[in-house]
Design an enzyme around this catalytic site. Structure first.
Site, PDB file in Angstrom:
ATOM      1  N   SER A   1      -2.438   4.351   3.084  1.00  0.00           N
ATOM      2  CA  SER A   1      -3.499   4.397   2.062  1.00  0.00           C
ATOM      3  C   SER A   1      -4.625   3.410   2.350  1.00  0.00           C
ATOM      4  O   SER A   1      -5.704   3.520   1.768  1.00  0.00           O
ATOM      5  CB  SER A   1      -2.938   4.185   0.652  1.00  0.00           C
ATOM      6  OG  SER A   1      -2.578   2.842   0.440  1.00  0.00           O
TER       7      SER A   1
ATOM      8  N   SER B   1       0.857  -1.191   0.000  1.00  0.00           N
ATOM      9  CA  SER B   1       0.000   0.000   0.000  1.00  0.00           C
ATOM     10  C   SER B   1       0.886   1.231   0.000  1.00  0.00           C
ATOM     11  O   SER B   1       2.095   1.142   0.195  1.00  0.00           O
ATOM     12  CB  SER B   1      -0.889   0.026   1.246  1.00  0.00           C
ATOM     13  OG  SER B   1      -0.163   0.491   2.368  1.00  0.00           O
ATOM     14  N   ASP B   2       0.291   2.390  -0.201  1.00  0.00           N
ATOM     15  CA  ASP B   2       1.040   3.611   0.043  1.00  0.00           C
ATOM     16  C   ASP B   2       0.859   3.974   1.525  1.00  0.00           C
ATOM     17  O   ASP B   2       0.128   3.312   2.263  1.00  0.00           O
ATOM     18  CB  ASP B   2       0.581   4.740  -0.901  1.00  0.00           C
ATOM     19  CG  ASP B   2       1.699   5.779  -1.118  1.00  0.00           C
ATOM     20  OD1 ASP B   2       2.648   5.820  -0.306  1.00  0.00           O
ATOM     21  OD2 ASP B   2       1.618   6.548  -2.096  1.00  0.00           O
ATOM     22  N   TYR B   3       1.545   5.002   1.930  1.00  0.00           N
ATOM     23  CA  TYR B   3       1.609   5.450   3.319  1.00  0.00           C
ATOM     24  C   TYR B   3       0.198   5.702   3.875  1.00  0.00           C
ATOM     25  O   TYR B   3      -0.450   6.678   3.473  1.00  0.00           O
ATOM     26  CB  TYR B   3       2.431   6.736   3.299  1.00  0.00           C
ATOM     27  CG  TYR B   3       3.094   7.164   4.573  1.00  0.00           C
ATOM     28  CD1 TYR B   3       4.387   6.733   4.889  1.00  0.00           C
ATOM     29  CD2 TYR B   3       2.465   8.051   5.433  1.00  0.00           C
ATOM     30  CE1 TYR B   3       5.022   7.172   6.035  1.00  0.00           C
ATOM     31  CE2 TYR B   3       3.100   8.493   6.588  1.00  0.00           C
ATOM     32  CZ  TYR B   3       4.372   8.045   6.879  1.00  0.00           C
ATOM     33  OH  TYR B   3       4.992   8.488   8.014  1.00  0.00           O
TER      34      TYR B   3
END
Ligand SMILES: *[C@@H]1O[C@H](CO)[C@@H](O)[C@H](O)[C@H]1NC(C)=O
Ligand SMILES: *[C@@H]1O[C@H](CO)[C@@H](O)[C@H](O)[C@H]1NC(C)=O
Ligand SMILES: *[C@@H]1O[C@H](CO)[C@@H](O)[C@H](O)[C@H]1NC(C)=O
Length: 696
Positions: free
Chosen positions: A293, A289-291
């Site tokens: 997200s 995932s992104d930070y």
């Protein structure tokens, strides 16, 4: 079908890239089948807690080079964490790795870091790399970044960023390869090869991560993280190809995007992650995932709470969770309720462990602590960074051959804070680069022609909110023979969360330029920027404009090399420079409207035009400025096609192939491109790749 070929008009620079293919040897000692078997055995023995631990990634401090916290050591010892990012330096990484190997399952950690365009030796931003159109140079810069990072304990980079960007308001345009999907795909391939080579278990390679899957660059109104709504055609034709190219190049991981795509957040998007990525493209690496997200999907009004967000993301196929801990906290309950099944968890763990095997971490989890000293920021790396930087600069304008400047000039004024500020040589993603390692433009000029003929005035500070220093700068210009005016946008104005609605020179810099211009002294504008800027006044009035982007550690000497003619500028724009924000989104490969466009600027009724602006951009993608120089140099040969009648309307022209070639003075070279189905076809109304009849 017409083939439009843009032949380069020769001239300029010579960039000889030395390839330092240090054939370091370390191969994972297991073959693919053995890896899968070992993973099966491991998973069979892992507790649920240990499995969820592998899906968890925690961060150290990004800005300071600090050891891991006691909390991280504790998680590692208990085998409850799969990856850590921002901890760097072989000693610090090894210390935490030792803790992980003390755990019951002895599964090594992956250490990640945002190494986008350099680790300690900072190369130009990726948008500038794309402006070089030089795949060998871009690959080399990524391989040096990889070598420096791996020697410092980092085995995973969160790059390349392969998002297409057609909206220069978006601050993260700096991080990608611009507006075109073919240029973007080639750049993606080059960066993946540079980072990973063909075996990222080697001690000079890292696992790469294509981000942000997918469509992130089309954020509504150019505002970072904003929603994206686009047709499947635009997605498949423009935004997805660079990801596909990265996967064909063997990339080990993919990161999801923050925003929702057509209503489904990217981190919950089964169509993107299961249908396109895994099923259509056969990707078998890891998805992260992104930070935050995943937990952010509650803000997006998808999930009602963390548990639901975890359910959506796991079921969509996000293997590893960055920073937040909602998989770990909620999955046991989700399993009990049958909202997630164990196979989904096991598949995610398998993807994480597979990455660790491919990285060779089960064979050799530690980093040789003597490696960094002779790998990081070496003289070789700096020399290469200088050559690569010079190859990214784009000469937008050069009236009366004001450039190159003479090295025997007697009185040269350098004006603008951006010319001397070492912090400003960095950018949003400067990894472990240090401002004090960088050589500024002023220093580069002084080193080139000596200190006695060069004088400096800042005019204003980097944000240029006050004109109080203008008078001194104007006085200096008056007593000089030539002015190098360094303006643009400070680094704080591009990058993540740095979207702008006004993309002109920031602060009062344009007033400063006008004040200098009013002296009547000749001047050249050096434009430091992370995005295309609206510079109509400069385009109309400045004698010369050299776009130098954010050029990294050796940007200053590279600018001096080009200003004084030791290297001819050979970059081409990877992204259109609009006249005004009102033209955005603007890109070269638009579709023709039904009504005609104005001919020779005459805007009559019922043509497709603006009442208050030409349709054309200020400087188009791929722009070629003729330089009357008489030196050997590089030229970018670009091949475009146009399909004048097709069952799906096609863009007015599309880049299909390009090559940067080195030409001697007056040399002509024949460049052959082979066009096949891939270049001449398109997706028809049923998403089938088709080549229709036409003429060449
Ligand atoms: C893992 O293997 C160890 C040693 O063979 C055994 O004691 C333990 O019960 C196993 N754990 C699981 C969850 O299967
Ligand atoms: C790296 O080099 C410095 C300076 O020569 C030295 O002090 C240091 O001990 C070296 N570090 C390692 C890990 O070899
Ligand atoms: C350099 O720029 C930074 C902003 O990035 C600013 O904080 C700093 O004061 C500037 N340094 C000098 C010497 O002007």
């Amino acid at each position: 079908m017409e083939i439009l070929s843009l032949k380069g008009i020769v001239l300029l620079p010579v960039i000889l890239l030395a390839f330092f293919g240090v054939e370091a040897s370390r191969k994972s000692s297991y073959n693919a089948a053995e890896i899968e078997k070992k993973i099966t055995v491991l998973i069979a023995n892992m507790s649920l807690e240990e499995k969820l631990g592998q899906l968890q990634q925690q961060a150290g401090n990004p800005w300071e080079d600090l050891p891991a916290t006691p909390v991280l050591f504790d998680l590692a010892k208990r085998g409850l964490i799969g990856s850590v990012f921002n901890i760097r330096g072989a000693d610090k990484v090894n210390a935490l790795q030792r803790a992980a190997l003390y755990s019951r399952q002895k599964i090594p950690l992956i250490f990640g870091f945002d190494v986008l365009h350099g680790y300690r030796t900072l190369f130009p931003i990726p948008l500038a790399g794309a402006a070089s159109w030089d795949l060998d140079a871009v690959e080399l810069s990524a391989s040096i970044a990889a070598a420096e990072a791996r020697a410092s304990g980092i085995s995973w980079t969160f790059g390349p960023m392969v998002d297409i960007a057609r909206d220069p308001r978006w601050g993260r345009a700096m991080e990608g390869a611009g507006e075109d999907s073919v240029l973007g795909s080639e750049m993606a391939r080059a960066r993946v090869h540079g980072f990973q080579g063909n075996d990222y278990s080697r001690p000079d390679k890292v696992m790469a991560c294509a981000k942000h899957f997918a469509g992130y660059g089309a954020a509504e109104a150019g505002r970072d993280y904003a929603s994206v709504d686009m047709s499947e055609r635009q997605l498949r034709e423009v935004y997805l190809p660079p990801f596909k190219a990265a996967i064909e190049a063997g990339i080990g991981s993919v990161m999801t995007a923050y925003m929702d795509l057509n209503g489904i957040p990217a981190s919950a998007n089964q169509w993107l992650l299961r249908q396109v990525l895994r099923h259509e493209w056969g990707f078998d690496g890891m998805v992260v995932s992104d930070y935050f997200s995943i937990s952010d999907m509650t803000n997006q009004q998808l999930s009602a709470n963390d548990a639901e967000a975890a359910m959506y993301a796991l079921n969509a196929g996000v293997d590893m969770e960055m920073v937040s801990t909602i998989y770990f906290n909620n999955t046991p309950q989700l399993l009990k309720e049958g909202k997630v099944v164990m196979k989904t968890v096991d598949d995610a763990v398998r993807h994480v462990l597979r990455a660790k095997f491919r990285l060779g971490l089960f064979d050799d989890p530690y980093t040789d602590e003597t490696l960094a000293n002779h790998t990081v920021l070496t003289a070789d790396h700096l020399a290469i960074a200088r050559k690569i930087a010079a190859g990214t600069f784009v000469l937008l304008k050069n009236e009366n051959n004001i450039l190159p400047l003479s090295k025997s000039i007697k009185r040269l004024a350098v004006i603008g804070s951006l010319a001397t500020n070492q912090t400003q040589t960095l950018d949003f993603w400067s990894a472990n680069a240090k401002a004090e390692d960088s050589v500024t433009i002023l220093q580069g000029i002084v080193d080139k022609i000596g200190p006695t003929s060069v004088k400096f005035a800042p005019g204003c500070d980097v944000f240029c909110e006050s004109a109080s220093g203008f008078t001194t700068a104007v006085d200096l210009a008056r007593e000089s023979d030539m002015v190098v005016l360094v303006v643009g946008e400070p680094k704080e104005y591009s990058g993540e969360t740095a979207s702008r609605v006004d993309i002109g020179l920031t602060g009062r810099q344009l007033d400063l330029v006008k004040a200098i211009a009013a002296t009547g002294k000749p001047y050249v504008v050096v434009l430091m920027t992370g995005r295309p800027l609206t510079i109509e006044w400069l385009a109309a009035n400045a004698p010369a404009i050299l776009v130098t982007w954010r050029a990294g550690t050796m940007g200053g000497p590279a600018v001096a090399d080009v200003l004084f003619g030791d290297v001819n500028p050979s970059g081409k724009l990877p992204m259109t420079f609009p006249r005004s924000v009102g033209q955005i989104p603007i890109h070269y490969d638009y579709r023709q409207p039904g009504k005609p466009q104005p001919v020779k600027g005459v805007r009559t009724a019922f043509t497709s035009h603006y009442i208050d602006s030409p349709n054309e951009p200020l400087y188009p993608f791929g722009v070629d400025v003729k330089n009357a120089g008489r030196r050997e140099g590089s030229e970018v040969v670009q091949l475009y096609v146009r399909d004048v009648a097709a069952s799906v309307t096609r863009p007015v022209r599309q880049l299909k192939a390009f090559r940067k070639v080195l030409l001697a003075v007056a040399e002509g070279k024949q460049i052959d491109f082979v066009l096949g189905e891939k270049e001449l076809g398109f997706l028809d109304g049923n998403w089938q790749w088709t080549v229709e009849a036409g003429s060449l």
